[in-house]
Design a protein around this motif. Structure first.
Motif, PDB file in Angstrom:
ATOM      1  N   GLY A 207      26.285  38.753  50.968  1.00  0.00           N
ATOM      2  CA  GLY A 207      27.409  38.041  51.252  1.00  0.00           C
ATOM      3  C   GLY A 207      27.723  37.072  50.387  1.00  0.00           C
ATOM      4  O   GLY A 207      28.782  36.325  50.500  1.00  0.00           O
ATOM      5  N   THR A 208      26.951  36.961  49.290  1.00  0.00           N
ATOM      6  CA  THR A 208      27.464  35.876  48.276  1.00  0.00           C
ATOM      7  C   THR A 208      28.280  36.690  47.416  1.00  0.00           C
ATOM      8  O   THR A 208      28.710  37.651  47.246  1.00  0.00           O
ATOM      9  CB  THR A 208      25.996  35.509  47.517  1.00  0.00           C
ATOM     10  N   VAL A 209      29.070  35.663  46.502  1.00  0.00           N
ATOM     11  CA  VAL A 209      30.232  36.222  45.662  1.00  0.00           C
ATOM     12  C   VAL A 209      29.418  36.608  44.336  1.00  0.00           C
ATOM     13  O   VAL A 209      28.860  36.022  43.617  1.00  0.00           O
ATOM     14  CB  VAL A 209      31.146  34.999  45.317  1.00  0.00           C
ATOM     15  N   SER A 210      29.748  38.006  44.114  1.00  0.00           N
ATOM     16  CA  SER A 210      29.276  38.583  42.783  1.00  0.00           C
ATOM     17  C   SER A 210      30.257  38.463  41.682  1.00  0.00           C
ATOM     18  O   SER A 210      29.878  38.880  40.458  1.00  0.00           O
ATOM     19  CB  SER A 210      28.813  39.946  43.269  1.00  0.00           C
ATOM     20  N   GLY A 211      31.551  38.481  42.202  1.00  0.00           N
ATOM     21  CA  GLY A 211      32.548  38.423  41.080  1.00  0.00           C
ATOM     22  C   GLY A 211      33.830  37.872  41.562  1.00  0.00           C
ATOM     23  O   GLY A 211      34.124  37.853  43.023  1.00  0.00           O
ATOM     24  N   ALA A 212      34.525  37.075  40.746  1.00  0.00           N
ATOM     25  CA  ALA A 212      35.883  36.170  41.311  1.00  0.00           C
ATOM     26  C   ALA A 212      36.585  36.155  40.075  1.00  0.00           C
ATOM     27  O   ALA A 212      36.360  35.919  39.058  1.00  0.00           O
ATOM     28  CB  ALA A 212      35.373  34.705  41.876  1.00  0.00           C
ATOM     29  N   VAL A 213      38.158  36.045  40.498  1.00  0.00           N
ATOM     30  CA  VAL A 213      39.148  35.983  39.660  1.00  0.00           C
ATOM     31  C   VAL A 213      39.955  34.525  40.378  1.00  0.00           C
ATOM     32  O   VAL A 213      40.347  35.037  41.645  1.00  0.00           O
ATOM     33  CB  VAL A 213      39.831  37.064  39.386  1.00  0.00           C
TER      34      VAL A 213
END
Length: 288
Positions: A207-213
């Protein structure tokens, strides 16, 4: 309209030769929704206009297991209505659909929207959020560049003499990826964007963010990717508190101008509002 010569090349090599020959004295014409107005007003007075509508292989949309390939001459209305993109690339459809009116979108192209290099360009935002790469060709060879690095200032790009933007490649998004872009303007999509904000998030199994833009429009000389804000999110769970912190960080990182559409202070506040909204909606899509 003032120009001396008008060319309609049908092959890339013919187009490259013309671009090399005329250099800064040439203007490429794609859909024409921006260029024609500049020609009519006299703001643009090229020696040669190079109409690329008949150049082979740059008007296609291809979806493969590896991702999406978009030709520079794909019309924005065609892009916004292409249901084949709805599963993995909905934000590209939606961003293209935010550009002006239906009549303009029927003529305007994705490559033209990018090469016009307006800080308020909406279709560009969908490409940034999906980590698109710009494909540039010339008689001397090819090169590729991340779309966020394509812009150098208002109306300015990295294109060199003899080069043509022929299309874009977009990698297939990972599972549990959600992306969303929205614009704020007084009269809806037909009006120029006052502030645009978009976000894309990919969630790991825990549930953690592995990628973001995180990307913004109309608050800087170029479309703006918020690298520092993205780093705040990776490795953490995207809670309402973290979303609020990220939106605050985004608003504190911009220095927009005041113009006839909005004051700088108003734009800063709207960056907070719309970044928070974009991250929330991107998360909803990632977990759907």
């Amino acid at each position: 309209m003032r120009f001396e010569k008008y060319f309609v090349p049908e092959t890339r090599q013919e187009c490259f030769a013309l671009l090399e020959q005329y250099g800064d004295k040439a203007k490429v014409l794609a859909g024409g929704t921006d260029v024609i107005q500049l020609l009519k007003s006299g703001a643009l007075k090229p020696e040669a206009v190079i109409d690329i509508r008949k150049v082979e292989g740059i008007s296609e949309t291809k979806i493969t297991d590896q991702g999406l390939a978009l030709g520079a001459m794909v019309r924005l209305r065609e892009l916004s209505l292409n249901e084949a993109l709805a599963t993995d690339y909905p934000v590209i459809m939606e961003a293209a659909g935010h550009v002006s009116s239906m009549q303009i979108r029927s003529m305007a192209t994705i490559g033209g929207n990018v090469c016009n290099a307006s800080p308020s360009a909406d279709a560009v935002q969908g490409l940034i959020l999906m980590n698109a790469t710009a494909v540039i060709e010339s008689a001397g060879g090819n090169r590729e560049i991340p779309i966020a690095q394509f812009f150098t200032g208002p109306g300015k790009t990295v294109l060199k003499k003899g080069e043509l933007l022929v299309g874009f490649t977009i990698p297939k998004p990972s599972a549990r990826t959600g992306a969303f872009y929205e614009k704020f303007s007084i009269r809806g999509d037909t009006d120029i964007t006052i502030v645009g904000a978009g976000a894309s998030v990919t969630l790991a199994e825990d549930g953690t963010v592995s990628g973001a833009v995180v990307s913004l429009a109309s608050v800087a000389p170029t479309p703006l990717r918020m690298d520092a804000v993205e780093k705040m999110l990776v490795g953490k769970k995207l809670t309402p508190e973290l979303i609020d912190q990220a939106a605050q960080a985004a608003s504190k990182s911009v220095a927009p101008i005041t113009d006839q559409r909005a004051s700088a202070g108003y734009r800063v506040e709207m960056v907070y509002v719309w970044t928070k909204s974009a991250l929330t909606k991107a998360l909803e899509r990632a977990i759907a």
